[in-house]
Design a protein around this motif. Structure first.
Motif, mmCIF file in Angstrom:
data_model
loop_
_atom_site.group_PDB
_atom_site.id
_atom_site.type_symbol
_atom_site.label_atom_id
_atom_site.label_comp_id
_atom_site.label_asym_id
_atom_site.label_seq_id
_atom_site.Cartn_x
_atom_site.Cartn_y
_atom_site.Cartn_z
ATOM 1 N N ASN A 48 0.831 -1.188 0.000
ATOM 2 C CA ASN A 48 0.000 0.000 0.000
ATOM 3 C C ASN A 48 0.877 1.253 0.000
ATOM 4 O OD1 ASN A 48 -2.125 1.811 0.299
ATOM 5 N ND2 ASN A 48 -2.232 1.526 2.504
ATOM 6 N N ALA A 49 0.613 2.179 -0.921
ATOM 7 C CA ALA A 49 1.459 3.373 -1.043
ATOM 8 C C ALA A 49 1.242 4.372 0.074
ATOM 9 C CB ALA A 49 1.184 4.054 -2.391
ATOM 10 N N PHE A 50 0.102 4.342 0.718
ATOM 11 C CA PHE A 50 -0.332 5.376 1.661
ATOM 12 C C PHE A 50 0.373 5.194 3.007
ATOM 13 C CE2 PHE A 50 -4.188 7.061 4.189
ATOM 14 C CZ PHE A 50 -3.720 8.361 4.129
ATOM 15 N N LYS A 51 1.525 5.866 3.155
ATOM 16 C CA LYS A 51 2.348 5.723 4.352
ATOM 17 C C LYS A 51 2.975 7.067 4.712
ATOM 18 C CE LYS A 51 3.524 0.829 3.769
ATOM 19 N NZ LYS A 51 2.693 0.528 2.578
ATOM 20 N N ALA A 52 3.497 7.161 5.931
ATOM 21 C CA ALA A 52 4.069 8.431 6.421
ATOM 22 C C ALA A 52 5.488 8.200 6.920
ATOM 23 C CB ALA A 52 3.199 8.995 7.543
ATOM 24 N N TYR A 53 6.350 9.176 6.660
ATOM 25 C CA TYR A 53 7.758 9.073 7.026
ATOM 26 C C TYR A 53 8.271 10.428 7.512
ATOM 27 C CZ TYR A 53 7.349 5.152 3.714
ATOM 28 O OH TYR A 53 6.935 4.029 3.034
ATOM 29 N N ARG A 54 9.162 10.405 8.490
ATOM 30 C CA ARG A 54 9.923 11.606 8.812
ATOM 31 C C ARG A 54 10.922 11.874 7.680
ATOM 32 N NH1 ARG A 54 10.191 13.761 14.107
ATOM 33 N NH2 ARG A 54 8.542 12.897 15.418
ATOM 34 N N HIS A 55 11.308 13.145 7.561
ATOM 35 C CA HIS A 55 12.196 13.541 6.464
ATOM 36 C C HIS A 55 13.506 12.768 6.504
ATOM 37 C CE1 HIS A 55 14.297 15.920 3.538
ATOM 38 N NE2 HIS A 55 13.367 16.842 3.467
ATOM 39 N N GLU A 56 14.034 12.522 7.707
ATOM 40 C CA GLU A 56 15.317 11.833 7.797
ATOM 41 C C GLU A 56 15.232 10.386 7.312
ATOM 42 O OE1 GLU A 56 13.824 12.288 12.157
ATOM 43 O OE2 GLU A 56 13.811 13.452 10.293
ATOM 44 N N VAL A 57 14.036 9.807 7.351
ATOM 45 C CA VAL A 57 13.873 8.452 6.819
ATOM 46 C C VAL A 57 14.015 8.471 5.301
ATOM 47 C CG1 VAL A 57 12.329 6.471 6.624
ATOM 48 C CG2 VAL A 57 12.374 7.814 8.735
ATOM 49 N N ILE A 58 13.365 9.442 4.668
ATOM 50 C CA ILE A 58 13.477 9.557 3.211
ATOM 51 C C ILE A 58 14.941 9.732 2.812
ATOM 52 C CG2 ILE A 58 12.812 10.899 1.194
ATOM 53 C CD1 ILE A 58 10.523 9.323 2.469
ATOM 54 N N ASP A 59 15.649 10.611 3.511
ATOM 55 C CA ASP A 59 17.069 10.815 3.204
ATOM 56 C C ASP A 59 17.867 9.543 3.458
ATOM 57 O OD1 ASP A 59 16.582 13.425 2.494
ATOM 58 O OD2 ASP A 59 17.156 14.258 4.438
ATOM 59 N N GLY A 60 17.502 8.812 4.522
ATOM 60 C CA GLY A 60 18.231 7.605 4.871
ATOM 61 C C GLY A 60 17.950 6.425 3.969
ATOM 62 N N CYS A 61 16.895 6.504 3.179
ATOM 63 C CA CYS A 61 16.545 5.418 2.253
ATOM 64 C C CYS A 61 17.048 5.663 0.833
ATOM 65 C CB CYS A 61 15.031 5.220 2.229
ATOM 66 S SG CYS A 61 14.360 4.476 3.732
ATOM 67 N N ARG A 62 17.706 6.782 0.641
ATOM 68 C CA ARG A 62 18.255 7.053 -0.700
ATOM 69 C C ARG A 62 19.486 6.195 -0.957
ATOM 70 N NH1 ARG A 62 15.674 11.475 -2.827
ATOM 71 N NH2 ARG A 62 14.644 12.883 -1.367
ATOM 72 N N PRO A 63 19.782 5.913 -2.234
ATOM 73 C CA PRO A 63 19.057 6.371 -3.414
ATOM 74 C C PRO A 63 17.778 5.559 -3.653
ATOM 75 C CG PRO A 63 20.855 4.947 -4.085
ATOM 76 C CD PRO A 63 20.976 5.114 -2.588
ATOM 77 N N LEU A 64 16.742 6.232 -4.112
ATOM 78 C CA LEU A 64 15.495 5.562 -4.476
ATOM 79 C C LEU A 64 15.609 5.141 -5.934
ATOM 80 C CD1 LEU A 64 12.974 8.029 -2.793
ATOM 81 C CD2 LEU A 64 13.900 5.898 -1.861
ATOM 82 N N ILE A 65 15.462 3.858 -6.188
ATOM 83 C CA ILE A 65 15.741 3.361 -7.532
ATOM 84 C C ILE A 65 14.508 2.866 -8.278
ATOM 85 C CG2 ILE A 65 18.076 2.691 -6.839
ATOM 86 C CD1 ILE A 65 17.098 -0.215 -6.840
ATOM 87 N N ALA A 66 13.374 2.731 -7.597
ATOM 88 C CA ALA A 66 12.175 2.195 -8.239
ATOM 89 C C ALA A 66 11.463 3.292 -9.025
ATOM 90 C CB ALA A 66 11.232 1.591 -7.203
ATOM 91 N N PRO A 67 11.332 3.152 -10.336
ATOM 92 C CA PRO A 67 10.716 4.210 -11.129
ATOM 93 C C PRO A 67 9.201 4.123 -11.242
ATOM 94 C CG PRO A 67 11.632 2.559 -12.582
ATOM 95 C CD PRO A 67 11.945 2.115 -11.176
#
Length: 267
Positions: A170-189
């Motif tokens: 399910n796409a509908f999820k919430a993250y703190r900004h540092e999580v997004i930065d910590g999960c980079r690089p995002l490779i799924a297009p």
């Protein structure tokens, strides 16, 4: 029962909501307006980022007319090549908030759950995942074949990653900004970004919890997810993150020990 964070980070100041949209002229206005009203009533400071993913209909024109009525709206266009994951990444790259919710454009997600995500993140969690398949959650008018495939795919992920999360796709999820930065690089297009982000967050040691959410099948337009096209792409991302989990020796794990590494889902 969910574990509580051992040390709460600073309270959030601004919530970003990223909404990828492709050929959604029939529903994007109501999605944005209902979301804006709910967040304003609940006094959640926010910005709404809608990313037009190469629409061929009047979606971009509708977004232009909305900017005068919804002051917190920012409309962006995702350059070619297009894809759901690329559009989400475009929104994430431009977000100003210290937390983000990824939300669909077709009103399938309940805007009241966005507020519940905000409150849960402010308890100190790094991520909040919604599940339609725990007590209190639900689906309305879910196509039977897609529902069956969804449950099979999520069971596979639970076994592969030894996790209790039962609605990873399910796409509908919430993250703190540092999580997004910590999960980079995002490779799924494409739509496989919906599993890349939560699986990376779990594998890399961010704290998370699950709340029940509701989902309603779109009432206008056509679904963009093509199951025949996505099977191999989902599998690629799952195996990519699985290899990281078991063979990276923790090279990408969060090093800050002030937060709990993970929580159970409360199923």
């Amino acid at each position: 029962m969910n574990n509580s964070p051992t040390s709460a980070p600073a309270q959030l100041q601004l919530r970003s909501i990223v909404i990828p949209a492709r050929d959604e002229e029939a529903c994007i206005a109501s999605t944005v307006e209902h979301l804006y009203v709910e967040l304003r009533l609940q006094e959640v400071p926010h910005e709404i980022i809608v990313v037009d993913d190469g629409s061929t209909d009047a979606t971009w024109k509708v977004l232009g007319s909305l900017t005068g009525r919804v002051p917190t709206l920012r409309a962006l266009q995702s350059p070619a090549p297009h894809g759901f994951g690329r559009a989400v990444a475009r929104g994430l790259d431009s977000m100003a908030g210290d937390a983000v919710v990824i939300m669909m454009a077709d009103e399938s997600d309940d805007c009241r759950d966005v507020v519940r995500y905000w409150k849960k993140l402010n308890e100190g969690y790094d991520c909040v995942f919604g599940s339609r398949f725990i007590r209190g959650g639900g689906v309305i008018d879910y196509p039977k074949v897609k529902l069956l495939l969804n449950r099979i795919a999520n069971y596979f992920l639970r076994v592969l990653f030894r996790t209790t999360l039962n609605d990873t796709t399910n796409a509908f999820k919430a993250y703190r900004h540092e999580v997004i930065d910590g999960c980079r690089p995002l490779i799924a297009p494409h739509f496989n970004l919906t599993v890349e982000l939560p699986l990376k967050a779990i594998v890399r040691g961010y704290s998370w919890t699950v709340i029940p959410i509701t989902w309603r099948n779109r009432r206008s337009g056509t679904a963009k997810l093509k199951l025949k096209e996505m099977g191999s792409r989902y599998l690629f991302i799952c195996l990519y993150v699985w290899l990281e989990k078991y063979f990276s020796r923790g090279d990408y794990r969060r090093s800050d020990t002030n937060y709990p590494q993970r929580t159970s889902s409360g199923e």
